[in-house]
Structure formats: structure tokens, C-alpha cells
Write a protein that holds these residues in place. Structure first.
Motif, PDB file in Angstrom:
ATOM      1  N   TYR A 274      55.045  43.217  15.172  1.00 32.36           N
ATOM      2  CA  TYR A 274      53.836  42.935  15.965  1.00 32.36           C
ATOM      3  C   TYR A 274      53.767  43.662  17.302  1.00 32.36           C
ATOM      4  O   TYR A 274      52.693  43.804  17.866  1.00 32.36           O
ATOM      5  CB  TYR A 274      53.735  41.425  16.236  1.00 32.36           C
ATOM      6  N   LEU A 275      54.903  44.039  17.867  1.00 31.95           N
ATOM      7  CA  LEU A 275      54.911  44.635  19.209  1.00 31.95           C
ATOM      8  C   LEU A 275      55.326  46.097  19.091  1.00 31.95           C
ATOM      9  O   LEU A 275      55.840  46.522  18.057  1.00 31.95           O
ATOM     10  CB  LEU A 275      55.878  43.853  20.118  1.00 31.95           C
ATOM     11  N   SER A 276      55.119  46.863  20.168  1.00 31.30           N
ATOM     12  CA  SER A 276      55.390  48.301  20.047  1.00 31.30           C
ATOM     13  C   SER A 276      55.823  48.886  21.379  1.00 31.30           C
ATOM     14  O   SER A 276      55.852  48.196  22.417  1.00 31.30           O
ATOM     15  CB  SER A 276      54.144  49.030  19.542  1.00 31.30           C
ATOM     16  N   LEU A 277      56.107  50.177  21.342  1.00 33.93           N
ATOM     17  CA  LEU A 277      56.487  50.918  22.548  1.00 33.93           C
ATOM     18  C   LEU A 277      55.447  50.750  23.659  1.00 33.93           C
ATOM     19  O   LEU A 277      55.785  50.783  24.839  1.00 33.93           O
ATOM     20  CB  LEU A 277      56.637  52.404  22.165  1.00 33.93           C
ATOM     21  N   ASP A 278      54.189  50.536  23.274  1.00 37.64           N
ATOM     22  CA  ASP A 278      53.140  50.316  24.287  1.00 37.64           C
ATOM     23  C   ASP A 278      53.464  49.095  25.150  1.00 37.64           C
ATOM     24  O   ASP A 278      53.118  49.061  26.329  1.00 37.64           O
ATOM     25  CB  ASP A 278      51.775  50.072  23.621  1.00 37.64           C
ATOM     26  N   GLU A 300      53.219  53.073  14.542  1.00 33.14           N
ATOM     27  CA  GLU A 300      53.162  53.533  13.137  1.00 33.14           C
ATOM     28  C   GLU A 300      54.349  53.043  12.295  1.00 33.14           C
ATOM     29  O   GLU A 300      54.275  53.055  11.070  1.00 33.14           O
ATOM     30  CB  GLU A 300      53.005  55.057  13.041  1.00 33.14           C
ATOM     31  N   HIS A 301      55.422  52.595  12.948  1.00 36.73           N
ATOM     32  CA  HIS A 301      56.549  52.068  12.163  1.00 36.73           C
ATOM     33  C   HIS A 301      56.214  50.717  11.511  1.00 36.73           C
ATOM     34  O   HIS A 301      56.852  50.326  10.542  1.00 36.73           O
ATOM     35  CB  HIS A 301      57.790  51.909  13.051  1.00 36.73           C
ATOM     36  N   GLN A 302      55.237  50.013  12.093  1.00 42.03           N
ATOM     37  CA  GLN A 302      54.976  48.644  11.619  1.00 42.03           C
ATOM     38  C   GLN A 302      54.535  48.597  10.157  1.00 42.03           C
ATOM     39  O   GLN A 302      54.964  47.723   9.400  1.00 42.03           O
ATOM     40  CB  GLN A 302      53.918  47.973  12.505  1.00 42.03           C
TER      41      GLN A 302
END
Ligand code: DUC
Ligand code: ZN
Ligand code: ZN
Length: 466
Positions: A274-278, A300-302
Motif C-alpha cells: 500500500y505504501l511507496s517511496l513517495d 510499480e512493485h505493488q
């Protein structure tokens, strides 16, 4: 012996759904009785729980938590008491936590220490893995005693040189011993030697913000370490379980190994779904809330992780719950991201966040239960005592309202931490009642459990070995 009858609900297990009533006698499930149209069966019980319109699930099993874990001169802030209580609020009825061998100490003394932390304090049942930081003749012998004491999984680190890091040679020795013992090696697969060089370069260039935690631990270095761990496990003929898998490169390595029939398994965690580098790049040091290792990845890994959950290349979702407060915890790394304690809170919201995956069409209902309860139980030798609604199993049962809505927030969560990684996120679905071994721990917004109800679980063999 007191009896409880759960009526009117839909029992969801890894193998499907069924309209059925569940009779609990004492700490065990006594009977699961399918309801048939036109057939009325009456059963008496001391307590009746009406689960009409709700799901009746086996309690969640979170096989990756860190309560009171020492890390970088501080400790994760949930105790076994506060952390297991929060877990119960979110429908988790078993945790497997990591005992941490400090370098120069013995595994058995470490195990005693972790028993002392947990004993008498847990609201739900618990087991331990053992983190091996020091591989030598004594530790290798002690691994056998750990297995006899119900701890048959050992975590090792390819990251954190000078702290938990083990060389390839040490990993091979521990894997050979695990193979002899029928134990599983759980691997933190990131190339820590290369990462440390990237971290030093970033700091020397004045790149100190939390986002550089992510940028100095690129996904390729998780992929490389995962492949190397798989190769070492193949040479040692040792079962391997990759913990907190976050990157599609690592998933590809796991999928390839599984296609060859190797005993390789992997888990991911909700934060990677659910979470990312952002989030790590949030301004004003807020990104520090999201510092964990491996780091949050580009969005994009999600998609590949959700796909991996469907194809069973990822077979478990755990939380890696390792909470540090923002104030006085994460803040230790202001001006130097490498000093931010690694870890995020999550033990309370795993079932809900995965149910959100059901709502979004990413997972089927039975698959939700499978990755959150049944497979963890089988992988870590707790099945069929845990992980299923069936006669004879522990009455660890969650009654879940799939229509209820909630907003995740630090203002309302029960973890002992001053922020939520999912602040403001809207969730469909909510735990109404949690039973642990037949006792009601959570009911309709009220905590009815007690510290010390939870007992230690001696675990058996990984039930997936080929
Ligand atoms: N790995 C974990 O599994 N938990 C916390 C920190 C880490 O690196
Ligand atoms: Zn780790
Ligand atoms: Zn962890």
C-alpha cells in the motif's frame, strides 16, 4: 466447561465459505455445523454470539513481529502486553516474535530472556523465531536445543554489517545445521555490504533526508541477495523463507526457485502493498515514519506483489511490526537518515488492510484467510491447532463485519506509537469480536482480555517441505 455458540455467520476458511454455526467448548472448537434451508437444529450454550451478516474467520497469525526489540540503541515501543492487545483489536490471535541474539551471547540465554519478556504479559498466544547474529560452534549446537524448545526457525541477516550481518560462509553453516534439524532459515535478504557503501556516499554528498534510506537500498540489491540466499539454501538443502519481500526482482528469484521445486517460501507485508517511496519522500522529515528495511519501493512493485500473493509465490502476509515513535524515536535520525530506527507499526491493521485487497478484487475471501492465517500456521508448525475453523482446533475466532467502515488513525489505534503509517485511510470491514482459545478478548469496541491469557506455543515442522 463453558460453551459458546456462534450462530448465523459465514465461516470463511482457506478452502472456501460455508453458512455454518460454530460451537466452542472451553478452549477448543467442538463442532462446525452447516446450516441447511428448512433444517432447524437447536443447540444450547452458555453464551450465544449472533454473527448474522458477518464472517467467522480463524484468528489471524502474524509470524513477523518485534515487541520490545533492541535496535540502534533504542527499543521498539510496543511491549508484549501492548502489542498483543493491539493485535487482538485487529483480529490477530497469534504472533511469532523474534528473539534477538546479541553478538557474543548464547541462543539459549536469549530464548530465556524473551520468555521472561513475554511470559504473563500477552493477551494472545505467541511463539518465537530466533535471530542468529553470531555463528560459531556453540550457536550451531544450540540451534538443536532451540528446536527442541519449540523454536524451529532462525532468522539471519545479509544486511547490517557489524550488527546482525552474517557472511555467506556463516549462512551456509547455519543452513546446513538447519537442514539437519528440519528447521527453516528466515532470511533478511539485502546486500548490506554494497548498501553501506551507497549510504556512505549519500551522507558524504549531504543527502541526509529519509528518502535516501530508500535510494541507498535499491531493489536490485534485494534481488541479488535473495538469489544468493536461494543458491546457498540449495547447496545446503535447507528450507528457506524470505522475510519482508518488497521488490519484484526478489519475487522473480523466489518464483524461479519454486518452479524448480526448491523449498523456498516468501512473505510480504501490507506496507509494501500500500505504501511507496513517495511516502519516504514526504517533506519536513515526515518520511522518517516510513523508514523500514527493506525500504518502501516505487509504486510499480505493488502490482507484482499482489500478483505474487495470488500465484502463491508469496504465501504469507506478516507485518514486520517494529514500531518507533516519531518523537524521540524516528527523530534520532534528523540530519542523518542512517540513524533513523528501522521499522514501522502495523500489527493491528494487517487483517483490515488485506480485507481491503478483497474489496478491491486483488484477493478472494478464502485467499485472504489463507495468507493471513492458514499458511502461516502450516509454515511455522502450528496447524491444525491454529489457522482453521474445525473441530479440535483452538477456538481462536474472529467475527468480522465486511460492511462496516473505519478510518485508520493514531487517534484511535491501540498500538503504543504516536503515529499511524495509514493515517486517514478508509477501510471497509472491521473486527467485531475476537476470541482467543475460547475467551472473548475484543467485543464490540471493548477490550475484555487480560495480560497473561496468551501462552507460549512450541512449534513443529514446516508443513510445506517437499
Ligand atoms: N528487519 C526486520 O525484519 N525488522 C526490523 C528491522 C529489519 O531490518
Ligand atoms: Zn529484516
Ligand atoms: Zn522484522
Amino acid at each position: 466447561m463453558s460453551t459458546t455458540l456462534i450462530t448465523g455467520g459465514t465461516v470463511v476458511t482457506a478452502s472456501g465459505t460455508q453458512d455454518a454455526d460454530v460451537l466452542v467448548e472451553g478452549e477448543k472448537i467442538a463442532m462446525v455445523l452447516a446450516r441447511r434451508p428448512g433444517v432447524e437444529v437447536t443447540m444450547a450454550a452458555d453464551r450465544i454470539i449472533d454473527a448474522t451478516g458477518k464472517y467467522v474467520l480463524p484468528g489471524g497469525i502474524d509470524v513477523h513481529t518485534h515487541m520490545e526489540m533492541p535496535f540502534g540503541g533504542t527499543f521498539s515501543v510496543d511491549t508484549f502486553e501492548t502489542g498483543t492487545r493491539a493485535a487482538a483489536w485487529g483480529g490477530t490471535t497469534t504472533i511469532v516474535d523474534f528473539a534477538v541474539q546479541a553478538k557474543g551471547t548464547s541462543l539459549l540465554a536469549t530464548l530465556d530472556k524473551w520468555h521472561a519478556k513475554a511470559d504473563g504479559n500477552c493477551a494472545i498466544d505467541y511463539g518465537f523465531h530466533m535471530i542468529v547474529s553470531d555463528v560459531n560452534d556453540t550457536t550451531l549446537k544450540e540451534m538443536e536445543a532451540c528446536v527442541s524448545a519449540g523454536v524451529n526457525s532462525f532468522k539471519m541477516f545479509m544486511a547490517y554489517p557489524g550488527v546482525f550481518y552474517a557472511t555467506d560462509g556463516e549462512i551456509l553453516l547455519a543452513m546446513q545445521q538447519a537442514a539437519r534439524l528440519g528447521a527453516t532459515i528466515c532470511m533478511h535478504a539485502e546486500n548490506g555490504i554494497a548498501i553501506d557503501q551507497l549510504v556512505a556516499q549519500a551522507l558524504a554528498a549531504g543527502r541526509t533526508d529519509p528518502v535516501y534510506h530508500g535510494l541507498t537500498r535499491p531493489p536490485e540489491l534485494e534481488g541479488e541477495a535473495t538469489s544468493r540466499a536461494i543458491t546457498l539454501a540449495a547447496v545446503a538443502a535447507c528450507p528457506l523463507y524470505i522475510v519482508h519481500l518488497s521488490a519484484s526482482q526478489a519475487l522473480a528469484a523466489v518464483a524461479q526457485a519454486r518452479d524448480t521445486g526448491q523449498n523456498v517460501f516468501a512473505e510480504t507485508c501490507p506496507q509494501y502493498l500500500y505504501l511507496s517511496l513517495d511516502d519516504l519522500a514526504r517533506p519536513d522529515f515526515e518520511g522518517a515514519k516510513f523508514v523500514a528495511s527493506p525500504p518502501l519501493r516505487p509504486r510499480e512493485h505493488q502490482d507484482s506483489l499482489w500478483r505474487g500473493l495470488r500465484t502463491n509465490d508469496l504465501s504469507v502476509v506478516s507485518t514486520d511490526h517494529c514500531p518507533f515513535c516519531f518523537k524521540d524515536g524516528k527523530e534520532l535520525g534528523r540530519g542523518d537518515f542512517s540513524k533513523i530506527p528501522n521499522g514501522m507499526p502495523g500489527v493491528e491493521h494487517r487483517m483490515d488492510l488485506l480485507h481491503q485487497g478483497v474489496v478491491a478484487g486483488q484477493l478472494s475471501l478464502p485467499r485472504w484467510v489463507e495468507v493471513a492465517s492458514t499458511t502461516p500456521a502450516r509454515m511455522f508448525g502450528l496447524y491444525p491447532r491454529k489457522g482453521v475453523i474445525a473441530a479440535g482446533s483452538d477456538a481462536d475466532i474472529v467475527i468480522y463485519d465486511p460492511q462496516a467502515t473505519q478510518t485508520l488513525s493514531a487517534a484511535t489505534h491501540h498500538m503504543n506509537v504516536d503515529y499511524s503509517a495509514y493515517e486517514g485511510m478508509q477501510i471497509t470491514g472491521r473486527v467485531v469480536t475476537t476470541l482467543s482459545r475460547g475467551s472473548v478478548v475484543i467485543d464490540d469496541g471493548e477490550y475484555l482480555g487480560r495480560a497473561g491469557h496468551g501462552t507460549f506455543l512450541a512449534r513443529g515442522l514446516n508443513q510445506y517441505l517437499l
